[in-house]
Design a protein around this motif. Structure first.
Motif, PDB file in Angstrom:
ATOM      1  N   LYS A 124       0.657  -1.172  -0.119  1.00 14.58           N
ATOM      2  CA  LYS A 124      -0.003  -0.013  -0.029  1.00 14.58           C
ATOM      3  C   LYS A 124       0.948   0.982  -0.118  1.00 14.58           C
ATOM      4  CE  LYS A 124      -4.152  -2.156   2.131  1.00 14.58           C
ATOM      5  NZ  LYS A 124      -4.749  -2.051   0.862  1.00 14.58           N
ATOM      6  N   PHE A 125       0.471   2.320  -0.982  1.00 17.51           N
ATOM      7  CA  PHE A 125       1.186   3.641  -0.994  1.00 17.51           C
ATOM      8  C   PHE A 125       0.154   4.479  -0.729  1.00 17.51           C
ATOM      9  CE2 PHE A 125       3.898   0.745  -3.466  1.00 17.51           C
ATOM     10  CZ  PHE A 125       5.267   1.196  -3.397  1.00 17.51           C
ATOM     11  N   LYS A 126       0.422   5.490   0.097  1.00 10.24           N
ATOM     12  CA  LYS A 126      -0.383   6.759   0.484  1.00 10.24           C
ATOM     13  C   LYS A 126      -0.823   7.637  -0.653  1.00 10.24           C
ATOM     14  CE  LYS A 126       3.006   9.831   2.501  1.00 10.24           C
ATOM     15  NZ  LYS A 126       3.415  10.579   3.664  1.00 10.24           N
ATOM     16  N   ASN A 127      -0.066   7.421  -1.768  1.00  9.86           N
ATOM     17  CA  ASN A 127      -0.365   8.324  -2.855  1.00  9.86           C
ATOM     18  C   ASN A 127       0.460   7.773  -4.033  1.00  9.86           C
ATOM     19  OD1 ASN A 127       2.206   9.973  -3.148  1.00  9.86           O
ATOM     20  ND2 ASN A 127       1.587  10.949  -1.167  1.00  9.86           N
ATOM     21  N   PRO A 128       0.262   8.103  -5.331  1.00  7.52           N
ATOM     22  CA  PRO A 128       0.977   7.593  -6.414  1.00  7.52           C
ATOM     23  C   PRO A 128       2.258   8.441  -7.018  1.00  7.52           C
ATOM     24  CG  PRO A 128      -0.799   9.315  -7.223  1.00  7.52           C
ATOM     25  CD  PRO A 128      -0.866   9.183  -5.822  1.00  7.52           C
ATOM     26  N   GLY A 148       9.949  12.589 -18.061  1.00  9.69           N
ATOM     27  CA  GLY A 148       9.206  13.870 -18.705  1.00  9.69           C
ATOM     28  C   GLY A 148       8.294  14.404 -17.841  1.00  9.69           C
ATOM     29  N   MET A 149       7.913  13.921 -16.873  1.00 11.00           N
ATOM     30  CA  MET A 149       6.899  14.606 -16.050  1.00 11.00           C
ATOM     31  C   MET A 149       7.215  15.691 -15.152  1.00 11.00           C
ATOM     32  SD  MET A 149       4.903  11.057 -14.703  1.00 11.00           S
ATOM     33  CE  MET A 149       6.403  10.265 -14.402  1.00 11.00           C
ATOM     34  N   TRP A 150       6.728  16.847 -15.449  1.00 11.14           N
ATOM     35  CA  TRP A 150       7.292  18.306 -14.690  1.00 11.14           C
ATOM     36  C   TRP A 150       6.212  18.906 -13.803  1.00 11.14           C
ATOM     37  CZ3 TRP A 150      11.985  18.416 -16.028  1.00 11.14           C
ATOM     38  CH2 TRP A 150      12.708  19.276 -15.672  1.00 11.14           C
ATOM     39  N   ASN A 151       4.913  18.429 -14.028  1.00 13.14           N
ATOM     40  CA  ASN A 151       3.946  18.724 -13.030  1.00 13.14           C
ATOM     41  C   ASN A 151       2.590  18.114 -12.676  1.00 13.14           C
ATOM     42  OD1 ASN A 151       2.179  18.983 -15.533  1.00 13.14           O
ATOM     43  ND2 ASN A 151       3.130  21.093 -16.150  1.00 13.14           N
ATOM     44  N   ALA A 152       1.383  18.297 -12.214  1.00 12.85           N
ATOM     45  CA  ALA A 152       0.549  17.186 -11.870  1.00 12.85           C
ATOM     46  C   ALA A 152      -0.197  16.978 -13.224  1.00 12.85           C
ATOM     47  CB  ALA A 152      -0.391  18.143 -11.083  1.00 12.85           C
ATOM     48  N   ASP A 192      -2.284  19.467  -6.516  1.00 17.02           N
ATOM     49  CA  ASP A 192      -2.860  19.498  -7.884  1.00 17.02           C
ATOM     50  C   ASP A 192      -3.460  18.377  -8.403  1.00 17.02           C
ATOM     51  OD1 ASP A 192      -2.107  22.180  -7.784  1.00 17.02           O
ATOM     52  OD2 ASP A 192      -0.427  22.063  -9.324  1.00 17.02           O
ATOM     53  N   ILE A 193      -2.899  17.315  -8.010  1.00 16.52           N
ATOM     54  CA  ILE A 193      -3.708  15.983  -8.331  1.00 16.52           C
ATOM     55  C   ILE A 193      -5.028  15.723  -7.453  1.00 16.52           C
ATOM     56  CG2 ILE A 193      -3.616  13.370  -8.390  1.00 16.52           C
ATOM     57  CD1 ILE A 193      -0.573  13.585  -8.889  1.00 16.52           C
ATOM     58  N   SER A 194      -4.752  16.043  -6.274  1.00 15.51           N
ATOM     59  CA  SER A 194      -5.985  16.125  -5.628  1.00 15.51           C
ATOM     60  C   SER A 194      -7.266  17.171  -6.058  1.00 15.51           C
ATOM     61  CB  SER A 194      -5.916  16.419  -4.093  1.00 15.51           C
ATOM     62  OG  SER A 194      -6.825  16.511  -3.312  1.00 15.51           O
ATOM     63  N   SER A 195      -6.811  18.042  -6.310  1.00 17.42           N
ATOM     64  CA  SER A 195      -7.847  19.128  -6.902  1.00 17.42           C
ATOM     65  C   SER A 195      -8.440  18.900  -8.156  1.00 17.42           C
ATOM     66  CB  SER A 195      -7.001  20.543  -7.070  1.00 17.42           C
ATOM     67  OG  SER A 195      -6.826  21.091  -5.917  1.00 17.42           O
ATOM     68  N   PHE A 196      -7.521  18.208  -9.040  1.00 14.19           N
ATOM     69  CA  PHE A 196      -7.917  17.597 -10.232  1.00 14.19           C
ATOM     70  C   PHE A 196      -9.375  16.728 -10.094  1.00 14.19           C
ATOM     71  CE2 PHE A 196      -8.005  14.122 -13.424  1.00 14.19           C
ATOM     72  CZ  PHE A 196      -8.462  14.994 -14.705  1.00 14.19           C
ATOM     73  N   LEU A 197      -8.967  15.666  -9.166  1.00 16.66           N
ATOM     74  CA  LEU A 197      -9.870  14.573  -8.783  1.00 16.66           C
ATOM     75  C   LEU A 197     -11.176  15.101  -8.354  1.00 16.66           C
ATOM     76  CD1 LEU A 197      -7.454  12.061  -7.075  1.00 16.66           C
ATOM     77  CD2 LEU A 197      -8.466  12.059  -9.554  1.00 16.66           C
TER      78      LEU A 197
END
Length: 425
Positions: A21-25, A282-286, A320-325
């Motif tokens: 289990k991971f608390k987030n991705p 290559g990932m730079w933001n949410a 920002d991921i949380s806000s998107f969801l």
């Protein structure tokens, strides 16, 4: 507190990967972020769900000459290329530091473990099974035991394509290289199955995985970290000096340019079957992280962006991921792999093309003058389809070829190509 939310106020982003289990991705990927205690500590305090140690590898025999090339590059070994016209792109020629042995990695795991446990952060050990390990499986087994005694939660092994000449793992050549890769994997993971008691993550690139995933399935391994591989070897020339910044072809590039290519590698890997995927590159933001998850990744690893912006970027991405969801009313499991079907489906591509098979008379650009700021960027049209008059864009439909460039480069999104009739037959 609303349903599906944590005490922090963020959406519930827990995931399970390899039975853990991971608390987030969001994960701190391997590299310099996992080499020092301070870097590991800062990642943990920034909210990541896991930290990955810098990979250890075999210690060359003292009498081995010449010494392996991956160990002799000088410092500094990381260079962002802003001054060469490539913002947020880095070259790295460090390789694996020979002084970061299994013993030193184990010491670092033991040192960081109390803080990781306090913050519910998983520790991922990392090993680079280079050719010396393949030739000396006894040393490899010994180092695996050393790492296991330190108590990591998972172990990541990046057996290939790093120790194969880069051109041999390009997609057009991979078929010829696969027999050697598969034999190397058989030896390495035979030892891993006997010595490792935690979940195993295989770090590889898409083209290699496409030809080896069945072998791993037969070993009971279905968790993979899809990363760059040798597809991003490159060079930069200092035109004033008329020389490359780093001599030789074995120079990695890291940064934003990897994003679209890695998205495709992950989607194709996910389409192979019921695989659990982590991905970096290559990932730079949410937005980039969400996109990669929609391409099939369950965990996303960041590294170069943190070197550029600092550890605070981790916290911003999580928020920002949380806000998107919240905004979309989604849960993480609903976005994982959501785009894969249409990415890998040739029929979907052909249907998309047919839908856009329009005659010039059926589509035209339209300018919203309330949004337009008169910047004149659209007037750079190479066909003469737009010009500026009195500070405002004027359309010349007889010259316009309906390419859509003006729409895509307008900073105010003031231009749209609108259909004037139905779809062409």
């Amino acid at each position: 507190m609303g349903e599906g939310r944590e005490e922090s106020g963020m959406a519930d982003m827990q995931v399970e990967f390899a039975g853990v289990k991971f608390k987030n991705p969001v994960v701190a990927a391997s590299g310099p972020l996992g080499r020092t205690f301070e870097a590991l500590k800062r990642s943990i305090l920034s909210g990541v769900s896991a930290v990955t140690l810098k990979s250890c590898n075999a210690v060359p025999p003292q009498d081995l000459q010449p010494k392996p090339g991956s160990h002799v590059y000088p410092k500094p070994a990381h260079l962002f290329l802003n001054r060469y016209g490539l913002s947020r792109v880095m070259i790295n020629w460090e390789g694996v530091p020979v002084d970061f042995t299994a013993e030193k990695e184990a010491e670092m795991i033991e040192r960081i473990k109390p803080l990781a446990r306090e913050h519910d952060v998983r520790i991922i050990a990392n090993v680079h099974p280079d050719p010396m390990y393949v030739l000396d499986l006894g040393m490899f087994r010994k180092d695996l035991v050393t790492l296991m005694q330190a108590g990591p939660d998972l172990i990541e092994l990046c057996p290939c394509p790093y120790h194969f000449p880069p051109e041999l793992t390009y997609p057009e050549n991979i078929a010829e290289t696969l027999p050697a890769i598969r034999e190397s994997n058989r030896l390495i993971f035979g030892a891993v199955r006997e010595e490792v008691g935690v979940p195993v993550i295989v770090k590889t690139n898409g083209p290699v995985l496409y030809g080896t995933h069945a072998d791993f399935a037969s070993m009971g391994i279905g968790t993979f970290h899809i990363t760059e591989g040798p597809l991003f070897y490159a060079t930069i020339v200092d035109i004033e000096e008329m020389e490359p910044l780093v001599p030789g072809p074995g120079v990695f590039t890291y940064g934003v340019h990897r994003r679209p290519m890695m998205n495709l590698q992950v989607a194709r890997s996910r389409a192979l079957g019921d695989l659990e995927l982590m991905s970096s590159g290559g990932m730079w933001n949410a937005n980039d992280c969400i996109e990669r998850m929609m391409c099939g990744a369950r965990l996303v690893g960041l590294h170069t962006a943190i070197q550029y912006h600092g550890h605070g970027l981790f916290a911003q991405i999580l928020q920002d991921i949380s806000s998107f969801l919240d905004r979309k009313g989604l849960r993480l499991k609903e976005i994982e792999g959501a785009a894969v079907a249409k990415i890998v489906d040739q029929e979907a591509h052909e249907a998309w093309m047919r839908e856009r098979d329009l005659a010039d008379s059926q589509i035209k650009p339209v300018v919203d003058m309330e949004k337009c700021n008169g910047c004149s960027r659209c007037a750079n049209c190479i066909h003469g389809g737009i010009s500026m008059q009195d500070g405002q864009p004027v359309l010349h439909l007889d010259l316009c070829v309906r390419c859509g460039i003006c729409e895509s480069i307008c900073p105010e999104e003031a231009i749209a190509l609108e259909r004037t009739q139905g779809i062409a037959s």
